[in-house]
Motif scaffolding. Sequence first.
Motif, PDB file in Angstrom:
ATOM      1  N   ALA A  64      46.920  34.856  48.550  1.00 47.70           N
ATOM      2  CA  ALA A  64      46.092  36.016  48.220  1.00 47.70           C
ATOM      3  C   ALA A  64      46.247  36.379  46.749  1.00 47.70           C
ATOM      4  CB  ALA A  64      46.482  37.198  49.109  1.00 47.70           C
ATOM      5  N   LYS A  65      47.462  36.386  46.270  1.00 47.72           N
ATOM      6  CA  LYS A  65      47.734  36.685  44.854  1.00 47.72           C
ATOM      7  C   LYS A  65      47.041  35.667  43.953  1.00 47.72           C
ATOM      8  CE  LYS A  65      51.635  36.972  41.619  1.00 47.72           C
ATOM      9  NZ  LYS A  65      53.123  36.825  41.490  1.00 47.72           N
ATOM     10  N   GLY A  66      47.124  34.397  44.318  1.00 50.25           N
ATOM     11  CA  GLY A  66      46.499  33.338  43.527  1.00 50.25           C
ATOM     12  C   GLY A  66      44.991  33.414  43.532  1.00 50.25           C
ATOM     13  N   TYR A  71      39.909  34.482  40.538  1.00 49.20           N
ATOM     14  CA  TYR A  71      38.601  35.091  40.326  1.00 49.20           C
ATOM     15  C   TYR A  71      38.595  36.091  39.174  1.00 49.20           C
ATOM     16  CZ  TYR A  71      36.518  32.694  44.241  1.00 49.20           C
ATOM     17  OH  TYR A  71      36.020  31.715  45.065  1.00 49.20           O
ATOM     18  N   GLN A  72      39.743  36.669  38.858  1.00 50.70           N
ATOM     19  CA  GLN A  72      39.837  37.510  37.670  1.00 50.70           C
ATOM     20  C   GLN A  72      39.648  36.663  36.420  1.00 50.70           C
ATOM     21  OE1 GLN A  72      43.658  39.352  38.399  1.00 50.70           O
ATOM     22  NE2 GLN A  72      42.727  41.279  39.065  1.00 50.70           N
ATOM     23  N   GLU A  73      40.301  35.497  36.390  1.00 49.95           N
ATOM     24  CA  GLU A  73      40.155  34.585  35.253  1.00 49.95           C
ATOM     25  C   GLU A  73      38.744  34.034  35.167  1.00 49.95           C
ATOM     26  OE1 GLU A  73      42.275  33.871  32.844  1.00 49.95           O
ATOM     27  OE2 GLU A  73      43.775  35.246  33.686  1.00 49.95           O
ATOM     28  N   PHE A  74      38.101  33.903  36.316  1.00 48.69           N
ATOM     29  CA  PHE A  74      36.720  33.415  36.380  1.00 48.69           C
ATOM     30  C   PHE A  74      35.737  34.451  35.840  1.00 48.69           C
ATOM     31  CE2 PHE A  74      32.770  32.423  38.846  1.00 48.69           C
ATOM     32  CZ  PHE A  74      32.584  31.134  38.381  1.00 48.69           C
ATOM     33  N   ARG A  87      38.029  40.630  52.279  1.00 49.01           N
ATOM     34  CA  ARG A  87      37.938  39.412  53.092  1.00 49.01           C
ATOM     35  C   ARG A  87      39.324  38.825  53.352  1.00 49.01           C
ATOM     36  NH1 ARG A  87      33.416  38.227  49.787  1.00 49.01           N
ATOM     37  NH2 ARG A  87      34.559  36.599  48.661  1.00 49.01           N
ATOM     38  N   ILE A  88      40.178  38.868  52.324  1.00 53.96           N
ATOM     39  CA  ILE A  88      41.514  38.287  52.477  1.00 53.96           C
ATOM     40  C   ILE A  88      42.375  39.149  53.398  1.00 53.96           C
ATOM     41  CG2 ILE A  88      43.671  37.726  51.282  1.00 53.96           C
ATOM     42  CD1 ILE A  88      41.969  36.932  48.843  1.00 53.96           C
ATOM     43  N   TYR A  89      42.488  40.424  53.070  1.00 49.30           N
ATOM     44  CA  TYR A  89      43.423  41.283  53.804  1.00 49.30           C
ATOM     45  C   TYR A  89      42.814  41.896  55.069  1.00 49.30           C
ATOM     46  CZ  TYR A  89      46.272  40.908  49.597  1.00 49.30           C
ATOM     47  OH  TYR A  89      47.026  40.425  48.548  1.00 49.30           O
ATOM     48  N   ALA A 152      47.604  27.526  44.717  1.00 55.35           N
ATOM     49  CA  ALA A 152      49.046  27.432  44.959  1.00 55.35           C
ATOM     50  C   ALA A 152      49.773  26.837  43.767  1.00 55.35           C
ATOM     51  CB  ALA A 152      49.313  26.596  46.210  1.00 55.35           C
ATOM     52  N   ASN A 153      49.039  26.176  42.873  1.00 56.00           N
ATOM     53  CA  ASN A 153      49.657  25.553  41.712  1.00 56.00           C
ATOM     54  C   ASN A 153      49.640  26.418  40.463  1.00 56.00           C
ATOM     55  OD1 ASN A 153      48.567  22.931  43.380  1.00 56.00           O
ATOM     56  ND2 ASN A 153      50.509  22.565  42.355  1.00 56.00           N
ATOM     57  N   PHE A 154      49.193  27.656  40.586  1.00 57.49           N
ATOM     58  CA  PHE A 154      49.263  28.564  39.443  1.00 57.49           C
ATOM     59  C   PHE A 154      50.724  28.763  39.041  1.00 57.49           C
ATOM     60  CE2 PHE A 154      45.079  31.184  39.802  1.00 57.49           C
ATOM     61  CZ  PHE A 154      44.380  30.083  39.365  1.00 57.49           C
ATOM     62  N   GLU A 155      50.924  28.963  37.738  1.00 61.84           N
ATOM     63  CA  GLU A 155      52.273  29.215  37.231  1.00 61.84           C
ATOM     64  C   GLU A 155      52.876  30.427  37.936  1.00 61.84           C
ATOM     65  OE1 GLU A 155      54.584  30.025  32.982  1.00 61.84           O
ATOM     66  OE2 GLU A 155      52.428  29.594  33.004  1.00 61.84           O
TER      67      GLU A 155
END
Length: 202
Positions: A64-66, A71-74, A87-89, A152-155
Amino acid sequence: MELGDAIFTRTSVRYYQEREVEEEKIKELIEAAIRAPTASGLENWLFVIFKSSEAKKKVYELIAKGMIEYYQEFGLSMEKIEKLKKRIYGEKMYRAPLYIGVFMNKNVRFLKGEKFDLLEFVWSVESAAMAIQNLMLKAVELGLGTCYMGVANFEGIEEEIRSVAGLGEEWYLVGLITAGYPLREEKPRKRRKDFEEVVTFV
């Protein structure tokens, strides 16, 4: 089921039934995965099944965090970000009865020396990626849905998932997969590019 049927009906599933995945089916998924080609025959992969309530909760929160970060970066508006959170929570998007982390050991390699560092890393990632594809196609045959979670691969997130798995820094997360029985029927989306656009003959 024919292989072609699995290939052309596979699609990303984001909503799942609460029904647990049977141990025998989990075993079949992994057995299919490890039939994939593996560079230099090293088989330096590891499949971590996040199945306990505590582990699944942690992994879900990291997904969820990722997703929100993605989408913020998008550049999505805050209004759309809030809809995504709902939708997530609220609708439990990506909440699966099973998460599978596919890791590879960076210290297990065939060619020694710094000049081969990148090549060995790429080979190992490719091997694990082919295993993931086998797993996802087998899931179709077993009536299961899957989704590859690139976020899942975000820093920061990759490191935390590795921590939940209890693994050291020598392990690299190639992919995190959600798996379970789909909540509803999902139809594969048509690819944007056709044969002529993605193939060249030389």
